[in-house]
Design an enzyme around this catalytic site. Structure first.
Site, mmCIF file in Angstrom:
data_model
loop_
_atom_site.group_PDB
_atom_site.id
_atom_site.type_symbol
_atom_site.label_atom_id
_atom_site.label_comp_id
_atom_site.label_asym_id
_atom_site.label_seq_id
_atom_site.Cartn_x
_atom_site.Cartn_y
_atom_site.Cartn_z
ATOM 1 N N MET A 150 0.763 -1.496 0.271
ATOM 2 C CA MET A 150 -0.417 0.476 -0.197
ATOM 3 C C MET A 150 0.527 1.222 -0.014
ATOM 4 O O MET A 150 1.140 1.506 0.798
ATOM 5 C CB MET A 150 -1.020 0.534 1.059
ATOM 6 C CG MET A 150 -1.810 -1.114 1.296
ATOM 7 S SD MET A 150 -2.633 -0.871 3.130
ATOM 8 C CE MET A 150 -3.907 0.497 2.285
ATOM 9 N N HIS A 151 0.668 2.527 0.087
ATOM 10 C CA HIS A 151 0.621 3.986 0.428
ATOM 11 C C HIS A 151 1.863 3.779 -0.623
ATOM 12 O O HIS A 151 2.254 5.627 -1.840
ATOM 13 C CB HIS A 151 1.372 3.294 1.227
ATOM 14 C CG HIS A 151 0.435 3.721 2.069
ATOM 15 N ND1 HIS A 151 -0.933 3.697 2.878
ATOM 16 C CD2 HIS A 151 0.593 1.854 3.191
ATOM 17 C CE1 HIS A 151 -1.620 3.248 4.073
ATOM 18 N NE2 HIS A 151 -0.451 2.080 4.187
ATOM 19 N N ASP A 167 -2.740 -4.659 0.566
ATOM 20 C CA ASP A 167 -2.222 -6.012 0.904
ATOM 21 C C ASP A 167 -2.744 -6.736 2.303
ATOM 22 O O ASP A 167 -3.292 -7.670 2.196
ATOM 23 C CB ASP A 167 -0.380 -6.419 1.085
ATOM 24 C CG ASP A 167 0.036 -5.169 2.043
ATOM 25 O OD1 ASP A 167 -0.584 -4.251 2.751
ATOM 26 O OD2 ASP A 167 1.026 -4.925 1.738
#
Length: 491
Positions: free
Chosen positions: A78-79, A237
């Protein structure tokens, strides 16, 4: 029919092939490099993800008929900030979730814009790993690259773009950008304005189980699969892994004892705690979830075993921790070796052993580390409980969960039943299950979980031992507040 699950991790992509009943037919892994251009920086070339996936899928399908593939689903790190120009070329390496260059931007968002506004607009506050601070950093430090941005994406969405040509993002992954109005599932105009980007530069939003499109003809030929293969939006995830362990609907819980530790609590209703101690994100099942993330979990035990004790025989170190020692240890450990995220959000916090005496043993220290991680996990669980979320049992996964002793400690510290899933394939399995829903194999994510996820073992709390750990936990809770100012001084 067959379904491909993609787990786009930080060091490798893990691919799995699964049938509609949840039987895993094959797996493949392709590694790729990480870049650390400066201390605390972490980058990756999205072209490496592309190469790994496009080479990995034919390897995954070796010995199988590619014509049987119906859908593809991706769960991913992520991110990370992926930026494309007007020709959909990658502008610069992706800035990853564990990159720490944005301290200035995080401070600006939390303390100048204000946490109250951020929480109102996005249900969350700023953390160094989130995407919005990275956009601000890019605007300030690489204005020439910022000016080229035509599309902002997340890592797994770039993989989906390679497969389909569609710029997409699902709500669970978008929740970790600090750009999404999580409650209303739309881009936050206020946050886009602050970051200096427009909605046209953002991908189209989907539920995780929705089909975003089919594979492009040239990709289908390359991979040896039909052009009719559907690609779902996929998930971040943690949300994908939660689907893979059956944590969906109201009050589902999954605890992950990986390098970092997470507490993932699913809900059908939107909720956010007033202190923003937990992340409030959308879930891949169409609902919502709360998530606590501690930066060091199983890595604390790895540090003690390998760096301090100089051993890799974890089981031998845990063997002296007999039944009579549980709940009786006077040594406590704060597991903040890399600072801490949930629920204290303190980058200055440090790992701390306290309570040692002349007769303290190696086993006492080992036990303290296992217990300290369990106590810190409970900190996040307690925040969720304070919001009225009833959590009576949880799935447990990750490398640390392979230790029977650690699972027993966790069950009694949390005073709840812990279940291990029969198959622990993480985000890849969740991605494949989401693809099944996109293809109509199952009517909902909840239906897919009910049909596929099986519990292999269960650990139940023991009332007398849980009572002992309740007293220990109440002591543990006093240690960080007593040390907080000291941590700031010695940082």
């Amino acid at each position: 029919m067959l379904y491909i699950g993609i787990d786009l991790g930080t060091s490798a992509v893990k691919l799995l092939l699964m049938d509609a009943a949840g039987n895993i037919k094959n797996t493949a892994t392709k590694e790729y490099p990480l870049e650390f251009p400066r201390p605390g920086w972490s980058q990756q070339n999205p072209e490496d993800w592309k190469k790994a996936v496009l080479e990995g899928i034919p390897e995954l399908l070796r010995g199988f008929d590619g014509a049987d593939v119906a859908g593809i689903g991706c769960g991913g790190q992520m991110h990370g900030l992926v930026v494309l120009d007007k020709d959909d070329h990658v502008i610069r390496p992706a800035i990853l979730w564990n990159d720490g260059r944005t301290a200035k931007q995080v401070d600006y968002l939390n303390n100048v814009i204000g946490k109250d506004k951020l929480s109102r607009w996005t249900a969350n506050i700023a953390f160094a790993g989130f995407t919005a601070p990275k956009i601000l950093w890019l605007r300030e430090n690489e204005p020439e690259n910022f000016a080229k941005i035509a599309k902002i994406m997340l890592p797994k969405d770039y993989v989906n773009y390679i497969l389909t040509g569609v710029h997409s993002c699902d709500y669970s992954d978008a929740s970790g950008m600090l750009l999404l109005d999580v409650e209303h599932k739309r881009w936050s105009r206020e946050m886009l304005d602050i970051c200096g980007v427009s909605e046209s530069q953002m991908p189209k939003l989907f539920e995780s189980y929705e089909c975003i499109g089919t594979v492009k003809p040239e990709i289908a030929r390359l991979l040896g699969i039909p052009e009719t293969v559907k690609v779902c939006a996929g998930a971040g995830d943690n949300a994908a892994a939660a689907v893979g362990t059956g944590v969906v609907g109201e009050g589902g819980c999954n605890i992950s004892l990986g390098t970092s530790g997470t507490v993932f609590i699913s809900s059908e209703k939107f909720g956010v705690d007033k202190f923003n101690a937990l992340h409030a994100f959308a879930h891949a099942d169409g609902g919502y979830h709360l998530m606590g993330c501690m930066l060091s979990a199983a890595s604390c035990n790895k540090w003690l075993m390998e760096d301090i004790f100089r051993t890799s025989d974890y089981a031998a170190e845990q063997a002296p921790i007999t039944d009579d020692k549980l709940g009786e240890n006077h040594v406590y450990f704060l597991p903040y070796l890399m600072g801490e995220r949930s629920p204290i959000n303190d980058t200055n916090a440090r790992g701390t052993l306290i309570g040692m005496t002349m007769d303290t043993t190696r086993a006492d220290l080992t036990q303290a580390v296992l217990e300290g991680v369990a106590f810190a996990i409970r900190d996040s669980v307690e925040v969720a409980r304070s919001l009225g979320v009833a959590i009576n049992s949880s799935k447990i996964c990750g490398g640390g969960a392979r230790s029977p002793l650690w699972k027993r400690i966790m069950a009694n510290v949390l005073n709840m039943e812990l279940q291990s899933a029969a198959s622990e394939q993480g985000p890849g399995m969740g991605g494949a299950m989401l693809a099944m829903v996109a293809c109509g194999e199952y009517a909902s994510v909840k239906d897919a979980c009910a049909a596929i996820v099986r519990v292999a073992s269960t650990v139940k709390p023991e009332p007398a031992l849980a009572a002992k750990y309740e007293k220990r936990y109440q002591q543990f809770r006093k240690i960080y507040p007593a040390c907080k100012e000291l941590f700031a001084d010695i940082h």
